[in-house]
Design an enzyme around this catalytic site. Structure first.
Site, PDB file in Angstrom:
ATOM      1  CG  HIS A  14      -0.690   5.334  -5.109  1.00  0.00           C
ATOM      2  ND1 HIS A  14      -0.324   4.059  -5.463  1.00  0.00           N
ATOM      3  CD2 HIS A  14      -1.678   5.211  -4.193  1.00  0.00           C
ATOM      4  CE1 HIS A  14      -1.059   3.186  -4.800  1.00  0.00           C
ATOM      5  NE2 HIS A  14      -1.898   3.868  -4.021  1.00  0.00           N
ATOM      6  CD  GLU A  41      -2.130   6.876  -0.693  1.00  0.00           C
ATOM      7  OE1 GLU A  41      -3.102   6.178  -0.392  1.00  0.00           O
ATOM      8  OE2 GLU A  41      -1.101   6.418  -1.237  1.00  0.00           O
ATOM      9  CG  ASP A  43      -0.772   3.384   2.118  1.00  0.00           C
ATOM     10  OD1 ASP A  43      -1.796   4.041   1.886  1.00  0.00           O
ATOM     11  OD2 ASP A  43      -0.223   2.660   1.264  1.00  0.00           O
ATOM     12  CG  HIS A  56       0.711  -1.513   0.454  1.00  0.00           C
ATOM     13  ND1 HIS A  56      -0.312  -0.748  -0.049  1.00  0.00           N
ATOM     14  CD2 HIS A  56       0.387  -2.803   0.179  1.00  0.00           C
ATOM     15  CE1 HIS A  56      -1.204  -1.538  -0.627  1.00  0.00           C
ATOM     16  NE2 HIS A  56      -0.822  -2.782  -0.483  1.00  0.00           N
ATOM     17  CD  GLU A 150      -5.205   4.112   1.913  1.00  0.00           C
ATOM     18  OE1 GLU A 150      -5.721   2.981   1.986  1.00  0.00           O
ATOM     19  OE2 GLU A 150      -4.626   4.538   0.898  1.00  0.00           O
TER      20      GLU A 150
END
Length: 351
Positions: A14, A41, A43, A56, A150
């Site tokens: 993450h 992952e 962002d 983030h 994401e």
């Protein structure tokens, strides 16, 4: 490239490995793969000149040293993000060249002193650099490694003339990933953005992120008070409605373990939880991912906490195992080595 032999569920770093290094830094991503993660992952948010960077949020005062940089003091402003006012420094007010001068900070530094000890050492990186990092790590480790991209605040960036789907398609081509492939998973809290990625012919799995409460902002903009709430998508009817449109859903761990979240007064239907949610999604042909498995007491359910220190580790192994027992297809973790260990323990117990 070696065949895909990754065990299930996928262990997804993450934002890299923020339990050990500041999130979204090259070091965090490299460490995630070194610790056994199957995917990482990022962002994605955009700069003023249309470069996708890894942060983030688009507000970066908590994840960079921008607040201490006098040359950028005048960029501090207040914007409305997803209907709420927010004050700080925003990526869309900077060029990539300007952001590249900043240094990263661990967002949860008050809780994670070891990770925060690396504050100021690493620059921000752009999406293109992560493609290169994944390709290199896959060659070195001789295994398939994935990206779970994401997309953050797509409707907000649309209004600024910075469509994330268009920028992402361009980055894919520039990185040599073509239109995407089995290494690529794309996720967003806004289903409209996922639809647009599919319409562009970008291959890869598309996963709808489902918050613990509220409603997707893009649908609120389009439908106002009639917009469906996130709870509506995790009923049996809601899950079947997503089948064929997306490849999976991703839910917060409170929908899988711990006490049921409080229902809002206008929520309708019967939101599913735990193994029942996963089973219903699978029956509809959808994969299920969950976020975020963390070992600190601050993030564990009450019965799993040990001692009084928020930063202390509780019985993370039991809680991770409870999540895995629901049958999820992928777990997001801040400490990839603990995710890999929990998966191995769960597999041994199942034999």
């Amino acid at each position: 490239m070696q065949p895909d032999l990754a065990p299930r569920p996928l262990v997804i770093g993450h934002r890299g490995a923020p339990g050990y290094r500041p999130e979204h830094t090259r070091s965090a991503y490299e460490l995630a793969f070194a610790l056994g993660a199957d995917a990482v992952e990022p962002d994605l948010v955009a700069t003023r000149d249309g470069v996708l960077v890894l942060r983030h949020e688009n507000e970066i005062s908590g994840t960079t040293d921008v607040a201490s940089r006098p040359e950028f003091a005048g960029r501090r402003t207040t914007r409305e993000i997803d209907g709420k006012p927010l004050t700080g420094w925003f990526t869309e007010d900077f060029t990539w060249a300007e952001l590249a001068t900043l240094r990263s900070r661990e967002r949860l530094g008050a809780l994670r002193h070891a990770s925060a000890s690396f504050d100021g050492r690493y620059p921000i990186i752009r999406l293109r650099e992560l493609f290169e990092l994944i390709d290199r790590a896959a060659d070195e480790q001789r295994r398939m490694l994935r990206m779970v991209a994401e997309f953050k605040h797509a409707a907000h960036f649309d209004a600024l003339g910075l469509p994330l789907d268009e920028l992402f398609a361009a980055e894919l081509g520039a990185a040599g990933w073509g239109s995407g492939d089995e290494r690529l998973i794309m996720e967003a809290f806004e289903p409209t953005l996922l639809d647009r990625l599919g319409a562009r012919g970008i291959r890869g799995r598309r996963v709808f992120l489902i918050e613990n409460s509220g409603a997707p902002w893009d649908l609120v903009l389009a439908e106002g008070r009639r917009a469906p709430r996130y709870d509506d998508f995790v009923t049996e009817r809601g899950l079947h409605g997503l089948a064929g449109r997306f490849n999976g859903v991703s839910v917060g761990t409170p929908r899988l373990v711990g006490p049921p979240p409080k229902r809002s007064p206008d929520a309708t239907g019967s939101p599913l939880r735990g193994a029942a949610l996963v089973a219903a999604a699978h029956a509809a042909g959808l994969e299920v991912y969950t976020w975020t498995l963390r070992p600190e007491n601050r993030f564990l359910t009450a019965g799993r906490r040990r001692g009084t220190a928020r930063s202390g580790y509780g019985d993370w192994a039991a809680e991770f195992g409870e999540v895995l027992a629901t049958g999820v297809d992928g777990v997001f973790v801040d400490h990839p080595d603990l995710g890999v260990e929990a998966r191995a323990d769960f597999a041994r117990a199942a034999e």
